[in-house]
Design a protein around this motif. Structure first.
Motif, mmCIF file in Angstrom:
data_model
loop_
_atom_site.group_PDB
_atom_site.id
_atom_site.type_symbol
_atom_site.label_atom_id
_atom_site.label_comp_id
_atom_site.label_asym_id
_atom_site.label_seq_id
_atom_site.Cartn_x
_atom_site.Cartn_y
_atom_site.Cartn_z
ATOM 1 N N ALA A 1 0.826 -1.207 0.000
ATOM 2 C CA ALA A 1 0.000 0.000 0.000
ATOM 3 C C ALA A 1 0.861 1.258 0.000
ATOM 4 C CB ALA A 1 -0.934 -0.013 1.212
ATOM 5 N N LEU A 2 1.945 1.236 0.764
ATOM 6 C CA LEU A 2 2.844 2.395 0.808
ATOM 7 C C LEU A 2 3.520 2.612 -0.537
ATOM 8 C CD1 LEU A 2 4.448 1.831 4.330
ATOM 9 C CD2 LEU A 2 2.914 3.690 3.686
ATOM 10 N N ILE A 3 3.940 1.527 -1.185
ATOM 11 C CA ILE A 3 4.569 1.646 -2.505
ATOM 12 C C ILE A 3 3.575 2.200 -3.511
ATOM 13 C CG2 ILE A 3 5.581 0.345 -4.431
ATOM 14 C CD1 ILE A 3 6.693 -1.618 -2.286
ATOM 15 N N GLY B 1 3.114 5.880 -3.402
ATOM 16 C CA GLY B 1 4.255 6.742 -3.668
ATOM 17 C C GLY B 1 5.067 7.102 -2.441
ATOM 18 N N ALA B 2 4.973 6.284 -1.382
ATOM 19 C CA ALA B 2 5.663 6.593 -0.130
ATOM 20 C C ALA B 2 7.005 5.881 0.001
ATOM 21 C CB ALA B 2 4.770 6.227 1.054
ATOM 22 N N VAL B 3 7.426 5.182 -1.050
ATOM 23 C CA VAL B 3 8.700 4.454 -1.004
ATOM 24 C C VAL B 3 9.587 4.928 -2.156
ATOM 25 C CG1 VAL B 3 9.806 2.184 -1.111
ATOM 26 C CG2 VAL B 3 7.604 2.450 0.058
ATOM 27 N N SER B 4 10.829 5.236 -1.847
ATOM 28 C CA SER B 4 11.772 5.666 -2.878
ATOM 29 C C SER B 4 13.096 4.925 -2.713
ATOM 30 C CB SER B 4 12.016 7.177 -2.802
ATOM 31 O OG SER B 4 12.579 7.542 -1.542
ATOM 32 N N ARG B 5 13.823 4.786 -3.822
ATOM 33 C CA ARG B 5 15.161 4.170 -3.797
ATOM 34 C C ARG B 5 16.153 5.165 -4.360
ATOM 35 N NH1 ARG B 5 18.290 1.659 -7.539
ATOM 36 N NH2 ARG B 5 16.578 1.655 -9.052
ATOM 37 N N LEU C 1 9.104 4.978 -6.137
ATOM 38 C CA LEU C 1 8.725 3.707 -6.739
ATOM 39 C C LEU C 1 7.213 3.535 -6.664
ATOM 40 C CD1 LEU C 1 11.494 1.563 -5.025
ATOM 41 C CD2 LEU C 1 11.595 2.635 -7.278
ATOM 42 N N THR C 2 6.651 2.806 -7.590
ATOM 43 C CA THR C 2 5.199 2.608 -7.598
ATOM 44 C C THR C 2 4.787 1.156 -7.751
ATOM 45 O OG1 THR C 2 5.122 3.025 -9.987
ATOM 46 C CG2 THR C 2 4.750 4.913 -8.535
ATOM 47 N N GLY C 3 5.702 0.260 -8.036
ATOM 48 C CA GLY C 3 5.333 -1.136 -8.273
ATOM 49 C C GLY C 3 5.996 -2.090 -7.304
ATOM 50 N N GLY C 4 5.215 -2.646 -6.383
ATOM 51 C CA GLY C 4 5.777 -3.572 -5.408
ATOM 52 C C GLY C 4 6.190 -4.898 -5.999
ATOM 53 N N SER C 5 5.635 -5.252 -7.169
ATOM 54 C CA SER C 5 5.973 -6.532 -7.782
ATOM 55 C C SER C 5 7.262 -6.452 -8.592
ATOM 56 C CB SER C 5 4.824 -6.993 -8.687
ATOM 57 O OG SER C 5 4.611 -6.060 -9.738
#
Length: 319
Positions: free
Chosen positions: A30-32, A35-39, A44-48
């Motif tokens: 859900a966080l990904i 838009g709450a996760v970045s590298r 990043l937008t796709g958890g898969s």
């Protein structure tokens, strides 16, 4: 929070979940998606997607209050007494708070409208709610105001002793023009956010349907199916997304349904959708009938589709 993945493998959500046991995989997904996760500074937008080495920053929002708050949201009330309330829910309103729809829900509106009289059997997140419509489905809903009404309504829904009819505008038309769709429905193995017709597992799902109007019917006998149709559906069971899944399984997905509407409508139909301003699935819960769980009175409520569907139907009829 920040985490460094030196030599990760597999899916991103799984790798982050292993590195951050405090966050579930579902929570990370859900966080990904939000838009709450970045590298290394890139959102990043796709958890898969495959996990890559780098420094990951996860922005976890503060925990929201568990109790929904009353909100002064106008309601179209069709019936109300000391035990229950029947409303015509607009499209765009979620039935109860959930991730992504914490506010502006029917529960928030009911808490303001009904105050302390609203039944609490459903738990703090969904007081009074005994059934629900999808956020983008409009139409008639009933909610309990007393605990005895909640128990009685829940028993009626569990026994399928409720009249529930819907109007859908579809791409093409199901064949035959009248019939029963009887399948098993459960979570899709390829996308856990979607439901699907299953060969085994899931739960029994039964929908009766009749094609009421066919739009843009080819003049030549035996030619292709109509471009669109108005279909009345009566639920014999009440599974999540049941009508949407069932009509899609018949090759006639609901217009505007971005989840189950695989394939694109004809150009003329797309133009009609745009002109009508439809930005949701064209599905309306038109009829709800039941025996009042306290008084024993037979109640039946019927509402017409809202302006976006009415306008779309008129435009389709002119094709």
């Amino acid at each position: 929070m920040e985490v460094v993945l030196d030599a990760p493998s597999g899916r991103l959500d799984k790798a982050l979940s292993a590195a951050l046991p405090a966050l579930s995989r579902a929570r990370l997904q859900a966080l990904i998606a939000g838009g709450a996760v970045s590298r290394d500074g890139e959102t990043l937008t796709g958890g898969s997607a495959r996990a890559l080495p780098g420094t990951y920053l996860i922005l976890v929002p503060p925990v929201a209050p568990a109790d929904p708050q009353p909100e002064a949201i106008p309601l179209t009330v069709l019936y109300e007494d000391a035990d229950l309330i029947v409303i015509d829910k607009p499209a765009g309103m979620a039935a109860h708070p959930a991730p992504g729809s914490e506010n502006g829900t029917l529960v928030n509106a009911l808490l303001h409208h009904c105050g302390a009289s609203l039944s609490g059997i459903g738990g703090v997140a969904r007081p009074g709610i005994v059934h629900r419509l999808d956020k983008d489905t409009s139409g008639v809903m009933v909610a309990a105001k007393s605990d005895r009404a909640h128990a009685g309504l829940s028993a009626l829904f569990a026994a399928h002793d409720i009249e529930r009819s819907y109007i859908a505008l579809t791409r093409g038309a199901p064949s035959p023009e009248r019939g029963r769709i009887e399948t098993r429905i459960g979570r899709s193995s390829s996308d856990r956010k979607k439901m699907a017709v299953l060969k085994s597992g899931g739960r029994d799902a039964i929908t009766d349907y009749v094609v009421q109007t066919r739009f843009a019917v080819p003049a030549k006998a035996g030619a292709a199916a109509p471009l669109a149709a108005r279909v009345a559906c009566t639920l014999q069971t009440g599974r999540t997304h049941q009508i949407r899944v069932h009509l899609a399984s018949k090759g006639a997905p609901i217009l505007g349904d971005t989840v189950y509407g695989s394939g694109s409508p004809a150009t003329a139909v797309r133009a009609a959708i745009a002109e009508a301003g439809l930005n949701r699935q064209a599905l309306h819960a038109a009829v709800l009938g039941f025996v009042h769980p306290v008084s024993g009175e037979a109640l039946r409520f019927e509402t017409p589709p809202p302006p976006d569907m009415t306008r779309l139907e008129a435009l389709l009829n002119a094709l």
